[in-house]
Motif scaffolding. Structure first.
Motif, PDB file in Angstrom:
ATOM      1  N   TYR B  25       0.643  -1.142  -0.136  1.00  0.00           N
ATOM      2  CA  TYR B  25       0.050  -0.119   0.034  1.00  0.00           C
ATOM      3  C   TYR B  25       0.885   1.331   0.045  1.00  0.00           C
ATOM      4  CZ  TYR B  25      -4.226   2.555   0.683  1.00  0.00           C
ATOM      5  OH  TYR B  25      -5.267   3.409   0.825  1.00  0.00           O
ATOM      6  N   ALA B  26       2.062   1.250   0.870  1.00  0.00           N
ATOM      7  CA  ALA B  26       2.922   2.398   0.880  1.00  0.00           C
ATOM      8  C   ALA B  26       3.418   2.685  -0.747  1.00  0.00           C
ATOM      9  CB  ALA B  26       4.023   2.176   1.926  1.00  0.00           C
ATOM     10  N   VAL B  27       3.744   1.616  -1.228  1.00  0.00           N
ATOM     11  CA  VAL B  27       4.214   1.552  -2.689  1.00  0.00           C
ATOM     12  C   VAL B  27       3.074   2.532  -3.567  1.00  0.00           C
ATOM     13  CG1 VAL B  27       4.864   0.563  -4.646  1.00  0.00           C
ATOM     14  CG2 VAL B  27       5.985  -0.390  -2.399  1.00  0.00           C
ATOM     15  N   VAL B  28       2.075   2.072  -3.605  1.00  0.00           N
ATOM     16  CA  VAL B  28       0.984   2.446  -4.389  1.00  0.00           C
ATOM     17  C   VAL B  28       0.518   3.847  -4.057  1.00  0.00           C
ATOM     18  CG1 VAL B  28      -1.632   2.414  -4.832  1.00  0.00           C
ATOM     19  CG2 VAL B  28      -0.291   0.249  -4.432  1.00  0.00           C
ATOM     20  N   LYS B  87       7.503  -1.540  -9.043  1.00  0.00           N
ATOM     21  CA  LYS B  87       6.623  -0.546  -9.514  1.00  0.00           C
ATOM     22  C   LYS B  87       7.011   0.703  -9.708  1.00  0.00           C
ATOM     23  CE  LYS B  87       3.327  -3.582  -9.035  1.00  0.00           C
ATOM     24  NZ  LYS B  87       2.461  -4.284 -10.350  1.00  0.00           N
ATOM     25  N   GLY B  88       8.507   0.739  -9.868  1.00  0.00           N
ATOM     26  CA  GLY B  88       9.260   1.953 -10.177  1.00  0.00           C
ATOM     27  C   GLY B  88       9.434   2.947  -8.747  1.00  0.00           C
ATOM     28  N   VAL B  89       9.293   2.312  -7.907  1.00  0.00           N
ATOM     29  CA  VAL B  89       9.491   3.320  -6.657  1.00  0.00           C
ATOM     30  C   VAL B  89      10.671   2.791  -6.063  1.00  0.00           C
ATOM     31  CG1 VAL B  89       8.389   3.744  -4.347  1.00  0.00           C
ATOM     32  CG2 VAL B  89       6.673   3.507  -6.465  1.00  0.00           C
ATOM     33  N   VAL B 149      -2.691  -0.318   7.882  1.00  0.00           N
ATOM     34  CA  VAL B 149      -3.174  -0.783   6.473  1.00  0.00           C
ATOM     35  C   VAL B 149      -3.855  -2.033   6.837  1.00  0.00           C
ATOM     36  CG1 VAL B 149      -2.445  -1.463   4.309  1.00  0.00           C
ATOM     37  CG2 VAL B 149      -1.285   0.320   5.353  1.00  0.00           C
ATOM     38  N   LYS B 150      -4.989  -2.176   6.343  1.00  0.00           N
ATOM     39  CA  LYS B 150      -5.861  -3.483   6.356  1.00  0.00           C
ATOM     40  C   LYS B 150      -6.392  -3.986   4.959  1.00  0.00           C
ATOM     41  CE  LYS B 150      -7.475  -2.127  11.217  1.00  0.00           C
ATOM     42  NZ  LYS B 150      -8.461  -2.190  12.118  1.00  0.00           N
ATOM     43  N   ASP B 151      -6.946  -5.039   5.032  1.00  0.00           N
ATOM     44  CA  ASP B 151      -7.733  -5.555   3.998  1.00  0.00           C
ATOM     45  C   ASP B 151      -6.608  -5.991   2.895  1.00  0.00           C
ATOM     46  OD1 ASP B 151      -9.151  -6.626   1.703  1.00  0.00           O
ATOM     47  OD2 ASP B 151     -10.713  -4.890   1.784  1.00  0.00           O
ATOM     48  N   ALA B 152      -5.789  -7.108   3.294  1.00  0.00           N
ATOM     49  CA  ALA B 152      -4.873  -7.681   2.268  1.00  0.00           C
ATOM     50  C   ALA B 152      -5.286  -7.981   1.005  1.00  0.00           C
ATOM     51  CB  ALA B 152      -4.051  -8.753   2.971  1.00  0.00           C
ATOM     52  N   ASP B 153      -6.320  -8.255   0.799  1.00  0.00           N
ATOM     53  CA  ASP B 153      -6.671  -9.052  -0.592  1.00  0.00           C
ATOM     54  C   ASP B 153      -7.142  -7.691  -1.461  1.00  0.00           C
ATOM     55  OD1 ASP B 153      -6.919 -11.636   0.239  1.00  0.00           O
ATOM     56  OD2 ASP B 153      -8.938 -11.693   0.641  1.00  0.00           O
ATOM     57  N   TYR B 154      -7.587  -6.685  -0.826  1.00  0.00           N
ATOM     58  CA  TYR B 154      -7.876  -5.530  -1.641  1.00  0.00           C
ATOM     59  C   TYR B 154      -6.466  -4.938  -1.996  1.00  0.00           C
ATOM     60  CZ  TYR B 154      -8.805  -0.424  -2.255  1.00  0.00           C
ATOM     61  OH  TYR B 154      -8.745   0.781  -3.037  1.00  0.00           O
ATOM     62  N   ILE B 155      -5.601  -4.653  -0.966  1.00  0.00           N
ATOM     63  CA  ILE B 155      -4.477  -4.237  -1.119  1.00  0.00           C
ATOM     64  C   ILE B 155      -3.526  -4.697  -2.314  1.00  0.00           C
ATOM     65  CG2 ILE B 155      -2.097  -3.329  -0.245  1.00  0.00           C
ATOM     66  CD1 ILE B 155      -4.512  -1.856   0.812  1.00  0.00           C
ATOM     67  N   GLU B 156      -3.503  -6.049  -2.494  1.00  0.00           N
ATOM     68  CA  GLU B 156      -2.808  -7.048  -3.132  1.00  0.00           C
ATOM     69  C   GLU B 156      -3.519  -6.546  -4.770  1.00  0.00           C
ATOM     70  OE1 GLU B 156      -0.674  -9.143  -2.846  1.00  0.00           O
ATOM     71  OE2 GLU B 156      -0.524 -10.176  -5.070  1.00  0.00           O
ATOM     72  N   ARG B 157      -4.681  -6.606  -4.827  1.00  0.00           N
ATOM     73  CA  ARG B 157      -5.298  -6.199  -6.136  1.00  0.00           C
ATOM     74  C   ARG B 157      -4.821  -4.938  -6.560  1.00  0.00           C
ATOM     75  NH1 ARG B 157     -10.040  -8.506  -4.009  1.00  0.00           N
ATOM     76  NH2 ARG B 157     -10.954  -6.533  -3.458  1.00  0.00           N
ATOM     77  N   LEU B 158      -4.821  -3.852  -5.630  1.00  0.00           N
ATOM     78  CA  LEU B 158      -4.436  -2.451  -5.996  1.00  0.00           C
ATOM     79  C   LEU B 158      -2.782  -2.542  -6.526  1.00  0.00           C
ATOM     80  CD1 LEU B 158      -6.054   0.195  -5.645  1.00  0.00           C
ATOM     81  CD2 LEU B 158      -4.950   0.269  -3.392  1.00  0.00           C
ATOM     82  N   TYR B 159      -2.119  -3.215  -5.696  1.00  0.00           N
ATOM     83  CA  TYR B 159      -0.855  -3.180  -6.073  1.00  0.00           C
ATOM     84  C   TYR B 159      -0.539  -3.986  -7.321  1.00  0.00           C
ATOM     85  CZ  TYR B 159       4.252  -4.486  -5.512  1.00  0.00           C
ATOM     86  OH  TYR B 159       5.638  -4.878  -5.947  1.00  0.00           O
ATOM     87  N   GLN B 160      -1.268  -5.218  -7.617  1.00  0.00           N
ATOM     88  CA  GLN B 160      -1.106  -5.538  -8.983  1.00  0.00           C
ATOM     89  C   GLN B 160      -1.379  -5.138  -9.865  1.00  0.00           C
ATOM     90  OE1 GLN B 160       0.948  -8.221  -8.901  1.00  0.00           O
ATOM     91  NE2 GLN B 160       1.060  -8.935  -6.928  1.00  0.00           N
ATOM     92  N   ALA B 161      -2.404  -4.336  -9.686  1.00  0.00           N
ATOM     93  CA  ALA B 161      -3.088  -3.609 -10.908  1.00  0.00           C
ATOM     94  C   ALA B 161      -2.336  -2.330 -11.250  1.00  0.00           C
ATOM     95  CB  ALA B 161      -4.560  -3.016 -10.525  1.00  0.00           C
ATOM     96  N   MET B 162      -1.328  -1.775 -10.467  1.00  0.00           N
ATOM     97  CA  MET B 162      -0.641  -0.844 -10.758  1.00  0.00           C
ATOM     98  C   MET B 162       0.572  -1.032 -11.765  1.00  0.00           C
ATOM     99  SD  MET B 162       1.465   1.627  -8.222  1.00  0.00           S
ATOM    100  CE  MET B 162       0.455   3.168  -8.074  1.00  0.00           C
ATOM    101  N   GLU B 163       0.557  -0.602 -12.843  1.00  0.00           N
ATOM    102  CA  GLU B 163       1.621  -0.856 -14.056  1.00  0.00           C
ATOM    103  C   GLU B 163       2.826  -0.254 -13.875  1.00  0.00           C
ATOM    104  OE1 GLU B 163      -0.409  -0.552 -17.811  1.00  0.00           O
ATOM    105  OE2 GLU B 163      -1.721  -1.992 -17.207  1.00  0.00           O
TER     106      GLU B 163
END
Lengths: 149, 163
Positions: B25-28, B87-89, B149-163
Motif C-alpha cells: 500500500y505504501a508503494v501504491v 513498481k518503479g518506486v 493498513v488493512k484488507d490484504a486482498d484489496y491491497i494486493e489487487r491494488l498493488y498488482q493492478a498498478m503498472e
C-alpha cells in the motif's frame, strides 16, 4: 505470544526423573509427543550443548532448557513440574521445580525470542509459579498458564 | 519531492505478513502521491537484554540472536525494496537497534516523515501482549499521522493492478 498455544496436555507432565540428564530426556520425550520433533538425537545434542555452556537453571525453582536445532521446523515446547525438585545446577544453587523446555528452528529468531520473553515475564510472578506447582494435572497446569496469559 | 499532502512515508517493517501488505500500500501511495518512501526495521535489542538479565540467555546467545534478527531484518528490507522496484518506486531502507517503538517514532521525526505506515495490529492474545505490543505503542507515540493498513486482498489487487 501465548505459550499456552504451544503446549497441550500431551506435552505437560509431572516429572519422575530426579537427575539433570534424566529430566532433560523426560522433557524431550514430552516434546516428542507434539509430533514436531523429527530427530530426537539431534534435539538432545542441541539441548545438552546449550547446557554445557551454562545451566539454564535460573533462580526461584525455574529452569528453561532451550536450543536452536534442525530437529524441529516449528517452535516446540514441553512443560514439566518436579515434586521434589532437581539439582539443575541453577544460578542460585537451589533445586529447580518448573521446567519450560523449548526447541526452536534455526530460522525463527523473532518468534523464539518472543516465546522466551513471555516465559520470563510469567515466571517473574511468584503466585503463577506456586499455582503451577500446585496444579494436579496437565489440564490444570495448562489452565494456570491460560489464566496468567 | 511531492508538494501534496504526503511528502515522505516511513514504513515500519516487523517481518509480519501484515507489514508486507502495508509495504504494498505504501508503494501504491508513494507512486500515486509522488511521495518519498523509506522503510525501517528495528532489531529489538531490549527484549534480548531482558532475556540476558533473566539469565535465560548467555552473552554469546544474546549476540547470536541479535545477529540473526539483523539478518532477518535485512532480508525483509530487501524483499520490500523489490516490491518498490517492481513498481518503479525507490525505497530508502534503514536498519536500527533499540527499543522498537522509541526508535521508530524517533526515526520518523529525524527523516521528516509526515506519514507512518504499518501493518494491521495483531489481535491481543494475552495480557502481556497488551503491554508489549510495539505497533500499538508506535500508534500512540508517533508525532505524525499513522496509517494502519488493512484488507490484504484489496491491497494486493491494488498493488498488482498498478503498472
Amino acid at each position: 505470544m501465548r505459550i499456552s498455544g504451544l503446549l497441550s496436555e500431551k506435552t505437560i507432565s509431572r516429572l519422575t526423573r530426579t537427575d539433570k540428564q534424566g529430566v532433560i530426556e523426560e522433557l524431550l520425550d514430552l516434546a516428542m509427543n507434539s509430533g514436531q520433533v523429527h530427530d530426537r538425537e539431534e534435539a538432545l545434542r542441541a539441548i545438552l550443548a546449550r547446557e554445557a555452556l551454562m545451566s539454564t537453571g535460573l533462580e526461584k525453582g525455574i529452569a528453561v532448557p532451550h536450543a536452536k536445532t534442525r530437529a524441529v521446523s516449528e517452535i516446540t515446547m514441553a512443560l514439566g513440574v518436579s515434586e521434589g525438585g532437581v539439582d539443575f545446577h541453577s544460578a542460585d544453587g537451589k533445586p529447580s521445580y518448573i521446567f519450560f523446555f523449548l526447541l526452536a528452528p534455526e530460522n525463527a529468531a523473532g518468534p523464539n525470542v518472543q516465546v522466551l520473553a513471555q516465559i520470563a515475564r510469567l515466571t517473574h510472578d511468584r503466585s503463577f509459579c506456586e499455582d503451577l506447582r500446585k496444579a494436579e494435572s496437565p489440564a490444570g497446569m495448562l489452565a494456570v498458564i491460560n489464566d496468567a496469559e | 519531492m511531492s508538494q501534496g499532502p504526503v511528502r515522505k512515508i516511513l514504513l515500519f517493517v516487523d517481518g509480519s505478513e501484515e507489514c508486507i501488505t502495508a509495504a504494498q500500500y505504501a508503494v501504491v501511495l508513494a507512486r500515486t502521491l509522488g511521495a518519498e518512501l523509506a522503510a525501517l526495521y528495528v532489531v529489538n535489542v531490549s527484549v534480548l537484554n531482558e532475556l540476558f538479565k533473566a539469565r535465560i540467555f548467555i552473552k554469546m546467545e544474546q549476540m547470536d540472536y541479535e545477529h540473526d534478527l539483523e539478518q532477518d531484518g535485512r532480508r525483509y528490507l530487501n524483499y520490500i525494496s523489490e516490491l518498490g522496484r517492481a513498481k518503479g518506486v525507490s525505497i530508502e531502507t534503514h536498519i536500527e537497534k533499540g527499543v522498537v517503538n522509541e526508535v521508530v517514532v524517533e526515526k520518523a521525526r529525524i527523516l521528516g516523515a509526515d506519514l507512518l505506515a504499518m501493518g494491521e495490529l495483531e489481535p491481543i492474545k494475552s495480557r502481556s501482549d497488551a503491554f508489549h505490543d510495539e505497533s500499538e505503542l508506535i500508534l500512540r507515540k508517533a508525532h505524525c499521522s499513522v496509517l494502519v493498513v488493512k484488507d490484504a486482498d484489496y491491497i494486493e489487487r491494488l498493488y498488482q493492478a498498478m503498472e
